[in-house]
Design a protein around this motif. Structure first.
Motif, PDB file in Angstrom:
ATOM      1  N   ALA A  76       0.707  -1.132  -0.116  1.00 15.76           N
ATOM      2  CA  ALA A  76      -0.017   0.149   0.025  1.00 15.76           C
ATOM      3  C   ALA A  76       0.754   1.073   0.022  1.00 15.76           C
ATOM      4  CB  ALA A  76      -0.970  -0.115   1.167  1.00 15.76           C
ATOM      5  N   GLU A  77       1.829   1.001   0.722  1.00 12.25           N
ATOM      6  CA  GLU A  77       2.827   2.278   0.831  1.00 12.25           C
ATOM      7  C   GLU A  77       3.343   2.613  -0.594  1.00 12.25           C
ATOM      8  OE1 GLU A  77       7.400   3.388   2.860  1.00 12.25           O
ATOM      9  OE2 GLU A  77       6.125   2.119   4.074  1.00 12.25           O
ATOM     10  N   TRP A  78       4.017   1.666  -1.186  1.00 10.34           N
ATOM     11  CA  TRP A  78       4.778   1.760  -2.533  1.00 10.34           C
ATOM     12  C   TRP A  78       3.607   2.279  -3.569  1.00 10.34           C
ATOM     13  CZ3 TRP A  78       9.316  -1.586  -3.963  1.00 10.34           C
ATOM     14  CH2 TRP A  78      10.369  -1.598  -2.846  1.00 10.34           C
ATOM     15  N   ALA A  79       2.373   1.561  -3.601  1.00  5.19           N
ATOM     16  CA  ALA A  79       1.388   1.972  -4.421  1.00  5.19           C
ATOM     17  C   ALA A  79       0.759   3.298  -4.373  1.00  5.19           C
ATOM     18  CB  ALA A  79       0.412   0.904  -4.203  1.00  5.19           C
ATOM     19  N   SER A  80       0.820   3.828  -2.981  1.00  2.52           N
ATOM     20  CA  SER A  80       0.304   5.233  -2.842  1.00  2.52           C
ATOM     21  C   SER A  80       1.336   6.202  -3.177  1.00  2.52           C
ATOM     22  CB  SER A  80       0.285   5.540  -1.372  1.00  2.52           C
ATOM     23  OG  SER A  80       1.859   5.562  -0.768  1.00  2.52           O
ATOM     24  N   THR A  81       2.603   5.831  -3.879  1.00  5.06           N
ATOM     25  CA  THR A  81       3.253   6.744  -4.703  1.00  5.06           C
ATOM     26  C   THR A  81       2.704   6.866  -6.374  1.00  5.06           C
ATOM     27  OG1 THR A  81       4.802   5.319  -5.435  1.00  5.06           O
ATOM     28  CG2 THR A  81       5.452   6.145  -3.494  1.00  5.06           C
ATOM     29  N   TYR A  82       1.693   6.328  -6.611  1.00  5.04           N
ATOM     30  CA  TYR A  82       1.116   6.356  -7.939  1.00  5.04           C
ATOM     31  C   TYR A  82      -0.337   7.035  -8.010  1.00  5.04           C
ATOM     32  CZ  TYR A  82       4.890   3.227  -9.481  1.00  5.04           C
ATOM     33  OH  TYR A  82       5.975   2.742  -9.552  1.00  5.04           O
ATOM     34  N   SER A  83      -0.788   7.770  -8.995  1.00  4.76           N
ATOM     35  CA  SER A  83      -2.190   8.179  -8.897  1.00  4.76           C
ATOM     36  C   SER A  83      -3.078   7.745  -9.843  1.00  4.76           C
ATOM     37  CB  SER A  83      -2.092   9.611  -9.307  1.00  4.76           C
ATOM     38  OG  SER A  83      -1.503   9.802 -10.705  1.00  4.76           O
ATOM     39  N   PRO A 140      -5.780   4.732 -11.285  1.00  7.02           N
ATOM     40  CA  PRO A 140      -6.771   4.107 -10.562  1.00  7.02           C
ATOM     41  C   PRO A 140      -6.314   2.622 -10.441  1.00  7.02           C
ATOM     42  CG  PRO A 140      -7.698   5.113 -12.541  1.00  7.02           C
ATOM     43  CD  PRO A 140      -6.156   5.305 -12.600  1.00  7.02           C
ATOM     44  N   GLU A 141      -5.566   1.913 -11.199  1.00  6.57           N
ATOM     45  CA  GLU A 141      -4.893   0.496 -10.841  1.00  6.57           C
ATOM     46  C   GLU A 141      -4.345   0.611  -9.408  1.00  6.57           C
ATOM     47  OE1 GLU A 141      -1.821  -2.647 -12.445  1.00  6.57           O
ATOM     48  OE2 GLU A 141      -2.336  -0.860 -13.732  1.00  6.57           O
ATOM     49  N   SER A 142      -3.256   1.629  -9.545  1.00 10.19           N
ATOM     50  CA  SER A 142      -2.664   1.603  -7.902  1.00 10.19           C
ATOM     51  C   SER A 142      -3.273   2.024  -7.020  1.00 10.19           C
ATOM     52  CB  SER A 142      -1.403   2.574  -8.394  1.00 10.19           C
ATOM     53  OG  SER A 142      -0.669   2.305  -9.620  1.00 10.19           O
ATOM     54  N   GLN A 143      -4.145   2.950  -6.913  1.00 10.24           N
ATOM     55  CA  GLN A 143      -4.995   3.572  -6.006  1.00 10.24           C
ATOM     56  C   GLN A 143      -6.077   2.174  -5.408  1.00 10.24           C
ATOM     57  OE1 GLN A 143      -4.973   6.135  -4.336  1.00 10.24           O
ATOM     58  NE2 GLN A 143      -2.947   6.355  -5.296  1.00 10.24           N
ATOM     59  N   ASN A 144      -6.295   1.309  -6.512  1.00  2.78           N
ATOM     60  CA  ASN A 144      -7.181   0.219  -6.185  1.00  2.78           C
ATOM     61  C   ASN A 144      -6.033  -0.859  -5.307  1.00  2.78           C
ATOM     62  OD1 ASN A 144      -9.255  -1.613  -6.220  1.00  2.78           O
ATOM     63  ND2 ASN A 144      -7.905  -2.914  -7.373  1.00  2.78           N
ATOM     64  N   VAL A 145      -4.893  -0.984  -5.718  1.00  2.67           N
ATOM     65  CA  VAL A 145      -4.069  -1.711  -4.815  1.00  2.67           C
ATOM     66  C   VAL A 145      -3.826  -1.213  -3.539  1.00  2.67           C
ATOM     67  CG1 VAL A 145      -1.542  -2.357  -4.733  1.00  2.67           C
ATOM     68  CG2 VAL A 145      -2.791  -2.678  -6.868  1.00  2.67           C
ATOM     69  N   VAL A 146      -3.845   0.014  -3.446  1.00  2.00           N
ATOM     70  CA  VAL A 146      -3.680   0.808  -2.060  1.00  2.00           C
ATOM     71  C   VAL A 146      -4.856   0.432  -1.191  1.00  2.00           C
ATOM     72  CG1 VAL A 146      -3.680   2.969  -0.971  1.00  2.00           C
ATOM     73  CG2 VAL A 146      -2.295   2.963  -2.930  1.00  2.00           C
ATOM     74  N   ALA A 147      -5.928   0.388  -1.693  1.00  2.00           N
ATOM     75  CA  ALA A 147      -7.306   0.248  -0.913  1.00  2.00           C
ATOM     76  C   ALA A 147      -7.109  -1.345  -0.455  1.00  2.00           C
ATOM     77  CB  ALA A 147      -8.475   0.634  -1.691  1.00  2.00           C
ATOM     78  N   ILE A 148      -7.218  -2.183  -1.505  1.00  2.00           N
ATOM     79  CA  ILE A 148      -7.278  -3.701  -1.008  1.00  2.00           C
ATOM     80  C   ILE A 148      -6.098  -4.127  -0.055  1.00  2.00           C
ATOM     81  CG2 ILE A 148      -8.777  -4.014  -3.037  1.00  2.00           C
ATOM     82  CD1 ILE A 148      -6.246  -5.185  -4.680  1.00  2.00           C
ATOM     83  N   SER A 149      -5.062  -3.638  -0.336  1.00  2.00           N
ATOM     84  CA  SER A 149      -3.856  -4.046   0.365  1.00  2.00           C
ATOM     85  C   SER A 149      -3.639  -3.324   1.895  1.00  2.00           C
ATOM     86  CB  SER A 149      -2.434  -3.297  -0.068  1.00  2.00           C
ATOM     87  OG  SER A 149      -2.119  -3.894  -1.465  1.00  2.00           O
ATOM     88  N   ARG A 150      -4.429  -2.160   2.021  1.00  2.00           N
ATOM     89  CA  ARG A 150      -4.726  -1.661   3.405  1.00  2.00           C
ATOM     90  C   ARG A 150      -5.907  -2.486   4.074  1.00  2.00           C
ATOM     91  NH1 ARG A 150      -4.374   4.735   2.072  1.00  2.00           N
ATOM     92  NH2 ARG A 150      -2.000   4.893   2.400  1.00  2.00           N
ATOM     93  N   GLN A 151      -6.664  -2.622   3.443  1.00  2.00           N
ATOM     94  CA  GLN A 151      -8.080  -3.495   3.998  1.00  2.00           C
ATOM     95  C   GLN A 151      -7.527  -4.895   4.587  1.00  2.00           C
ATOM     96  OE1 GLN A 151     -11.032  -5.087   1.300  1.00  2.00           O
ATOM     97  NE2 GLN A 151     -12.510  -4.095   2.515  1.00  2.00           N
ATOM     98  N   THR A 152      -6.597  -5.724   3.277  1.00  2.00           N
ATOM     99  CA  THR A 152      -6.046  -6.799   3.973  1.00  2.00           C
ATOM    100  C   THR A 152      -5.296  -6.720   5.169  1.00  2.00           C
ATOM    101  OG1 THR A 152      -6.051  -7.662   1.349  1.00  2.00           O
ATOM    102  CG2 THR A 152      -4.896  -8.924   3.051  1.00  2.00           C
TER     103      THR A 152
END
Length: 266
Positions: A184-191, A193-205
């Motif tokens: 989530a931390e690494w994905a948050s450096t991208y804006s 939609p794909e990366s932001q979705n990874v941020v959300a699902i990784s944090r949720q997990t």
């Protein structure tokens, strides 16, 4: 300028020549053994296939020894092609198994740790099929030392693969949580939609695992990633069966999209 170009070209060609000569020299020393193992023997099929696997081990050993001379990425690509042929031979693998899968990726990661796509196949082949998640996770940890959030692009996926292996195959919820948090931390450096979705699902997990180390929600989420990224029918079948065993449900929409419903209870 022309002289400099020729000089650089000659140096490059020289490096290639030296690399090839080294490979040929090593191959010449082991050629009798390779020929013996590669010869089609008039024996039972399993014995013949096991000999071919031994021959492949020798070939991989050559790649461990041959210097790269600046062409390590080409060596990694070549070894990956060999893995694709090995992994894709279903009838042979049903007899011999997938035990040398990690050997391919040890070479690939040593030669080109930024070969992002290779990490997914490492996880699937070594953890799911070869039953060696410890080796898979160790290789990913080694490769991650050479990665950054931006190099290669979207390298956050490697953290997700690592977290998936830790959760599903090692049963190490604490390590998995940390890996998903890092993804989530690494994905948050991208804006995008794909990366932001990874941020959300990784944090949720990660949150699921923080609340419940045995979280079915987290496990279903991890198997969903395996299902969505599966490159063969066998992996899809395994992922669907594990999701359903955890109480989840796989639904195919009229548009042909795959959707996964979480279990009613965690």
């Amino acid at each position: 300028m022309l002289y400099k170009f020729r000089q650089n070209l000659n140096q490059s060609l020289g490096a290639i020549a030296v690399t090839l000569l080294c490979g040929l020299a090593i191959g010449f020393v082991q050629l009798p053994q390779l020929n013996q193992l590669s010869t089609k023997a008039k024996t039972a099929l399993p014995e013949q296939l096991n000999k071919e696997v031994e021959a492949e081990k020798l070939r991989l050993n050559l790649f461990h020894k041959v210097p790269g001379f600046g062409f390590n990425n080409l060596v990694a690509n070549w070894v990956f092609l060999g893995f694709a042929q090995y992994f894709g031979d279903d009838p042979a693998r049903q007899i011999t198994g997938y035990n040398i899968s990690p050997e391919y990726f040890e070479i690939i990661i040593d030669r080109d740790p930024r070969f992002r796509e290779a990490y997914f196949f490492l996880s699937g082949s070594s953890s799911l099929y070869a039953g060696m998640p410890e080796r898979s996770v160790a290789l990913m940890e080694k490769g991650l030392k050479s990665l950054t959030p931006q190099t290669p692009p979207k390298s956050y996926y490697v953290w997700r693969y690592k977290g998936t292996d830790e959760l599903l195959f090692l049963g190490d919820a604490q390590a998995a949580r940390k890996s998903f948090e890092k993804a989530a931390e690494w994905a948050s450096t991208y804006s995008d939609p794909e990366s932001q979705n990874v941020v959300a699902i990784s944090r949720q997990t990660a949150q699921f695992l923080a609340q419940n180390p045995n979280s079915k929600f987290a496990q279903v989420g991890a198997w969903t990633m395996v299902l969505q990224n599966a490159v063969d029918a066998r992996t899809r079948k395994v992922a669907v069966s594990r999701i359903e065993a955890l109480g989840g449900k796989v639904v195919i929409t009229p548009e042909g999209q795959v959707k996964v419903q979480l279990p009613e209870r965690d």
